[in-house]
Design a protein around this motif. Structure first.
Motif, PDB file in Angstrom:
ATOM      1  N   GLY A   1      -6.208  -3.984   3.606  1.00 58.80           N
ATOM      2  CA  GLY A   1      -5.439  -4.156   4.826  1.00 58.80           C
ATOM      3  C   GLY A   1      -5.402  -5.573   5.360  1.00 58.80           C
ATOM      4  O   GLY A   1      -4.965  -5.807   6.494  1.00 58.80           O
ATOM      5  N   HIS A   2      -5.814  -6.549   4.561  1.00 66.83           N
ATOM      6  CA  HIS A   2      -5.819  -7.942   5.010  1.00 66.83           C
ATOM      7  C   HIS A   2      -4.446  -8.597   4.862  1.00 66.83           C
ATOM      8  O   HIS A   2      -4.167  -9.613   5.504  1.00 66.83           O
ATOM      9  CB  HIS A   2      -6.858  -8.737   4.226  1.00 66.83           C
ATOM     10  CG  HIS A   2      -8.230  -8.138   4.279  1.00 66.83           C
ATOM     11  ND1 HIS A   2      -8.954  -8.060   5.451  1.00 66.83           N
ATOM     12  CD2 HIS A   2      -8.998  -7.565   3.327  1.00 66.83           C
ATOM     13  CE1 HIS A   2     -10.119  -7.469   5.217  1.00 66.83           C
ATOM     14  NE2 HIS A   2     -10.163  -7.166   3.931  1.00 66.83           N
ATOM     15  N   ILE A   3      -3.617  -8.042   4.001  1.00 65.73           N
ATOM     16  CA  ILE A   3      -2.237  -8.487   3.842  1.00 65.73           C
ATOM     17  C   ILE A   3      -1.359  -7.244   3.843  1.00 65.73           C
ATOM     18  O   ILE A   3      -1.836  -6.126   3.622  1.00 65.73           O
ATOM     19  CB  ILE A   3      -2.020  -9.296   2.542  1.00 65.73           C
ATOM     20  CG1 ILE A   3      -2.399  -8.462   1.303  1.00 65.73           C
ATOM     21  CG2 ILE A   3      -2.814 -10.601   2.566  1.00 65.73           C
ATOM     22  CD1 ILE A   3      -2.106  -9.143  -0.031  1.00 65.73           C
ATOM     23  N   GLN A   4      -0.071  -7.423   4.070  1.00 68.74           N
ATOM     24  CA  GLN A   4       0.855  -6.284   4.097  1.00 68.74           C
ATOM     25  C   GLN A   4       1.677  -6.165   2.828  1.00 68.74           C
ATOM     26  O   GLN A   4       2.158  -5.081   2.494  1.00 68.74           O
ATOM     27  CB  GLN A   4       1.786  -6.418   5.305  1.00 68.74           C
ATOM     28  CG  GLN A   4       1.072  -6.325   6.639  1.00 68.74           C
ATOM     29  CD  GLN A   4       1.938  -6.853   7.761  1.00 68.74           C
ATOM     30  OE1 GLN A   4       2.007  -8.051   8.011  1.00 68.74           O
ATOM     31  NE2 GLN A   4       2.628  -5.952   8.441  1.00 68.74           N
ATOM     32  N   VAL A   5       1.843  -7.276   2.139  1.00 69.94           N
ATOM     33  CA  VAL A   5       2.670  -7.316   0.935  1.00 69.94           C
ATOM     34  C   VAL A   5       1.960  -8.167  -0.108  1.00 69.94           C
ATOM     35  O   VAL A   5       1.380  -9.210   0.228  1.00 69.94           O
ATOM     36  CB  VAL A   5       4.067  -7.916   1.241  1.00 69.94           C
ATOM     37  CG1 VAL A   5       4.898  -8.042  -0.035  1.00 69.94           C
ATOM     38  CG2 VAL A   5       4.791  -7.075   2.281  1.00 69.94           C
ATOM     39  N   GLY A   6       2.006  -7.730  -1.341  1.00 71.17           N
ATOM     40  CA  GLY A   6       1.451  -8.524  -2.432  1.00 71.17           C
ATOM     41  C   GLY A   6       2.551  -8.996  -3.364  1.00 71.17           C
ATOM     42  O   GLY A   6       3.311  -8.178  -3.900  1.00 71.17           O
ATOM     43  N   SER A   7       2.676 -10.297  -3.526  1.00 72.31           N
ATOM     44  CA  SER A   7       3.582 -10.851  -4.530  1.00 72.31           C
ATOM     45  C   SER A   7       2.756 -11.060  -5.779  1.00 72.31           C
ATOM     46  O   SER A   7       1.902 -11.940  -5.850  1.00 72.31           O
ATOM     47  CB  SER A   7       4.183 -12.178  -4.040  1.00 72.31           C
ATOM     48  OG  SER A   7       5.098 -12.677  -4.987  1.00 72.31           O
TER      49      SER A   7
ATOM     50  N   VAL B   1       5.140 -10.785   8.863  1.00 74.44           N
ATOM     51  CA  VAL B   1       4.733 -10.065   7.653  1.00 74.44           C
ATOM     52  C   VAL B   1       3.796 -10.952   6.844  1.00 74.44           C
ATOM     53  O   VAL B   1       4.169 -12.055   6.416  1.00 74.44           O
ATOM     54  CB  VAL B   1       5.953  -9.679   6.803  1.00 74.44           C
ATOM     55  CG1 VAL B   1       5.504  -8.907   5.562  1.00 74.44           C
ATOM     56  CG2 VAL B   1       6.935  -8.843   7.621  1.00 74.44           C
ATOM     57  N   VAL B   2       2.574 -10.479   6.610  1.00 70.41           N
ATOM     58  CA  VAL B   2       1.578 -11.269   5.882  1.00 70.41           C
ATOM     59  C   VAL B   2       1.698 -10.963   4.388  1.00 70.41           C
ATOM     60  O   VAL B   2       1.496  -9.833   3.955  1.00 70.41           O
ATOM     61  CB  VAL B   2       0.150 -10.966   6.370  1.00 70.41           C
ATOM     62  CG1 VAL B   2      -0.849 -11.870   5.655  1.00 70.41           C
ATOM     63  CG2 VAL B   2       0.052 -11.146   7.877  1.00 70.41           C
ATOM     64  N   ILE B   3       2.005 -11.995   3.621  1.00 68.44           N
ATOM     65  CA  ILE B   3       2.232 -11.855   2.177  1.00 68.44           C
ATOM     66  C   ILE B   3       1.094 -12.528   1.424  1.00 68.44           C
ATOM     67  O   ILE B   3       0.797 -13.700   1.652  1.00 68.44           O
ATOM     68  CB  ILE B   3       3.576 -12.503   1.767  1.00 68.44           C
ATOM     69  CG1 ILE B   3       4.735 -11.882   2.563  1.00 68.44           C
ATOM     70  CG2 ILE B   3       3.808 -12.358   0.266  1.00 68.44           C
ATOM     71  CD1 ILE B   3       6.043 -12.629   2.405  1.00 68.44           C
ATOM     72  N   GLY B   4       0.468 -11.801   0.538  1.00 70.99           N
ATOM     73  CA  GLY B   4      -0.579 -12.370  -0.306  1.00 70.99           C
ATOM     74  C   GLY B   4       0.012 -12.854  -1.614  1.00 70.99           C
ATOM     75  O   GLY B   4       0.809 -12.154  -2.254  1.00 70.99           O
TER      76      GLY B   4
ATOM     77  N   ILE C   1      -5.440 -10.309  -4.919  1.00 71.05           N
ATOM     78  CA  ILE C   1      -4.274  -9.792  -4.201  1.00 71.05           C
ATOM     79  C   ILE C   1      -4.428  -8.288  -3.986  1.00 71.05           C
ATOM     80  O   ILE C   1      -4.209  -7.773  -2.877  1.00 71.05           O
ATOM     81  CB  ILE C   1      -2.976 -10.102  -4.973  1.00 71.05           C
ATOM     82  CG1 ILE C   1      -2.693 -11.607  -4.962  1.00 71.05           C
ATOM     83  CG2 ILE C   1      -1.794  -9.339  -4.374  1.00 71.05           C
ATOM     84  CD1 ILE C   1      -1.526 -12.017  -5.828  1.00 71.05           C
ATOM     85  N   ALA C   2      -4.814  -7.567  -5.037  1.00 72.73           N
ATOM     86  CA  ALA C   2      -4.985  -6.113  -4.923  1.00 72.73           C
ATOM     87  C   ALA C   2      -6.074  -5.768  -3.914  1.00 72.73           C
ATOM     88  O   ALA C   2      -5.915  -4.866  -3.086  1.00 72.73           O
ATOM     89  CB  ALA C   2      -5.308  -5.529  -6.289  1.00 72.73           C
ATOM     90  N   THR C   3      -7.190  -6.486  -3.964  1.00 75.91           N
ATOM     91  CA  THR C   3      -8.296  -6.232  -3.031  1.00 75.91           C
ATOM     92  C   THR C   3      -7.864  -6.456  -1.588  1.00 75.91           C
ATOM     93  O   THR C   3      -8.158  -5.652  -0.695  1.00 75.91           O
ATOM     94  CB  THR C   3      -9.496  -7.135  -3.366  1.00 75.91           C
ATOM     95  OG1 THR C   3      -9.945  -6.848  -4.696  1.00 75.91           O
ATOM     96  CG2 THR C   3     -10.643  -6.903  -2.396  1.00 75.91           C
ATOM     97  N   ALA C   4      -7.148  -7.559  -1.343  1.00 71.82           N
ATOM     98  CA  ALA C   4      -6.694  -7.877   0.007  1.00 71.82           C
ATOM     99  C   ALA C   4      -5.662  -6.868   0.500  1.00 71.82           C
ATOM    100  O   ALA C   4      -5.671  -6.474   1.676  1.00 71.82           O
ATOM    101  CB  ALA C   4      -6.111  -9.290   0.043  1.00 71.82           C
ATOM    102  N   LEU C   5      -4.777  -6.433  -0.393  1.00 71.86           N
ATOM    103  CA  LEU C   5      -3.746  -5.474  -0.003  1.00 71.86           C
ATOM    104  C   LEU C   5      -4.371  -4.124   0.334  1.00 71.86           C
ATOM    105  O   LEU C   5      -4.085  -3.530   1.389  1.00 71.86           O
ATOM    106  CB  LEU C   5      -2.730  -5.329  -1.139  1.00 71.86           C
ATOM    107  CG  LEU C   5      -1.515  -4.442  -0.860  1.00 71.86           C
ATOM    108  CD1 LEU C   5      -0.686  -5.008   0.281  1.00 71.86           C
ATOM    109  CD2 LEU C   5      -0.658  -4.299  -2.111  1.00 71.86           C
ATOM    110  N   LEU C   6      -5.240  -3.638  -0.536  1.00 72.24           N
ATOM    111  CA  LEU C   6      -5.864  -2.338  -0.306  1.00 72.24           C
ATOM    112  C   LEU C   6      -6.818  -2.368   0.881  1.00 72.24           C
ATOM    113  O   LEU C   6      -7.057  -1.338   1.520  1.00 72.24           O
ATOM    114  CB  LEU C   6      -6.588  -1.879  -1.572  1.00 72.24           C
ATOM    115  CG  LEU C   6      -5.680  -1.657  -2.794  1.00 72.24           C
ATOM    116  CD1 LEU C   6      -6.502  -1.250  -4.010  1.00 72.24           C
ATOM    117  CD2 LEU C   6      -4.614  -0.619  -2.501  1.00 72.24           C
TER     118      LEU C   6
ATOM    119  N   LYS D   1       0.848  -1.192   0.000  1.00 76.82           N
ATOM    120  CA  LYS D   1       0.000   0.000   0.000  1.00 76.82           C
ATOM    121  C   LYS D   1       0.885   1.244   0.000  1.00 76.82           C
ATOM    122  O   LYS D   1       2.030   1.217   0.446  1.00 76.82           O
ATOM    123  CB  LYS D   1      -0.921   0.013   1.225  1.00 76.82           C
ATOM    124  CG  LYS D   1      -2.110  -0.931   1.137  1.00 76.82           C
ATOM    125  CD  LYS D   1      -3.010  -0.789   2.351  1.00 76.82           C
ATOM    126  CE  LYS D   1      -3.745   0.547   2.352  1.00 76.82           C
ATOM    127  NZ  LYS D   1      -4.734   0.640   3.464  1.00 76.82           N
ATOM    128  N   SER D   2       0.323   2.331  -0.479  1.00 81.67           N
ATOM    129  CA  SER D   2       1.109   3.559  -0.606  1.00 81.67           C
ATOM    130  C   SER D   2       1.627   4.070   0.731  1.00 81.67           C
ATOM    131  O   SER D   2       2.658   4.742   0.789  1.00 81.67           O
ATOM    132  CB  SER D   2       0.282   4.637  -1.300  1.00 81.67           C
ATOM    133  OG  SER D   2      -0.924   4.867  -0.603  1.00 81.67           O
TER     134      SER D   2
END
Length: 326
Positions: free
Chosen positions: A200-206, A152-155, A193-198, A130-131
């Protein structure tokens, strides 16, 4: 060339033309995206949906349908087992599909089970946050993982061994971290991945860069790194650093394309191959591809089939290195 050889060559050419002529434009063209809407498979389908009509190759719209599950496994099995001769349905694939095939994740079917049709472009793997993330670069993330790898939660799209998992596993390995200690949330495609990252459900998106560009352009997401061999000289991407320039020599292209069912006739297959050869040579297609943050990678027919088989072999070796297959 002797008269006899010339006659044989002429006869062979006439036979090829005759076989091709028997195939007509599919009555209900369909592109199957084997994931939820919004990710790379969806993007790939919508790219050719637009391009084939723009080039007047298709006279009727191509519909896009979604068949999520197993990052391509559900669609692969459905087409091979239930719709093997459906000449009107293309199915999107990516390098991640080939990696899963290499690990036997598509069940009883392997890379020989379908007719590989075309590759239409390539993207690159990327690490997104996230920004407002506290991680400003790749080393910030690596240091956090070294300190507490499970915090660190990675999606990632797919489970352990998937393409997205492999990207962060390669970073972890380079940094001396056991990839098995990382904390993953398995998601279905770049859209999730984008939905979960934006959210706040994950901290990093691979993920990969083409999936993420709309969110980068809106200012909602940032890229810590792209797994390209050098910076991408395109608007909106020039400022995204590569993993390589940050000290992690990892390059991960994400090729995207299409396959057909195993019993699709030669005439139908050749119709689609000719259509893609025409489309891929078009300047208008190049523009559409660039708009979707994809880069040139054009291959069809037997050449693509050979490429796919070679890639699967290489991915098998990589999977063995990480203890994912025996």
């Amino acid at each position: 060339m002797s008269p006899t050889l010339r006659q044989l060559a002429l006869a062979a050419s006439c036979l090829l033309l005759a076989n091709t002529a028997f195939a007509a434009e599919p009555k209900r063209p369909e592109c199957i995206a084997p994931a939820s809407p919004g990710g790379g498979f969806d993007l790939t389908c919508k790219l050719v949906q637009s391009a084939l009509v723009n080039e007047k190759i298709l006279t009727k719209p191509m519909r896009v349908t979604y068949m999520p599950g197993g990052v391509g496994a559900v669609a692969y099995n459905a087409v091979v087992a239930q719709r093997p001769a459906d000449g009107g349905s293309l199915v999107a694939w990516s390098s991640g599909s080939l990696l899963n095939l290499a690990q036997g994740k598509f069940g009883r079917f392997d890379e020989h089970a379908v007719r590989w049709l075309a590759a239409v472009g390539t993207s690159y793997g990327a690490i997104a946050v996230k920004s407002d993330s506290p991680y400003k670069n790749l080393d910030d993330l690596v240091q956090a993982l070294k300190k507490e790898p499970g915090k660190v939660v990675i999606g990632a799209s797919g489970t352990v061994g998937s393409q997205d998992w492999m990207q962060t596993a390669l970073i972890a390995k380079a940094a001396g971290i056991n990839p098995r200690q990382l904390r993953y949330v398995a998601l279905e495609g770049g859209g999730e991945i984008a939905t979960a990252l934006l959210g706040g459900h994950i901290q990093v998106g691979s993920t990969d860069i083409s999936d993420s560009m709309p969110h980068i352009q809106s200012g909602d997401m940032r890229m810590l790194a792209v797994f390209a061999d050098k910076r991408i000289d395109e608007p909106g991407m020039k400022d995204i650093p590569t993993a390589r320039e940050q000290g992690y020599d990892i390059v991960w292209p994400v090729v995207r394309g299409f396959y057909l069912g195993p019993k699709v006739s030669d005439a139908e297959y050749d119709w689609w191959k000719t259509a893609f050869d025409q489309m891929l040579a078009s300047d208008d297609f190049a523009t559409l591809r660039t708009q979707r943050a994809l880069f040139p990678f054009a291959m069809t027919g037997a050449e693509l089939d050979g490429y796919v088989k070679k890639q699967v072999t290489e991915y098998k070796a990589l999977a063995q290195e990480f203890g994912l297959v025996q």
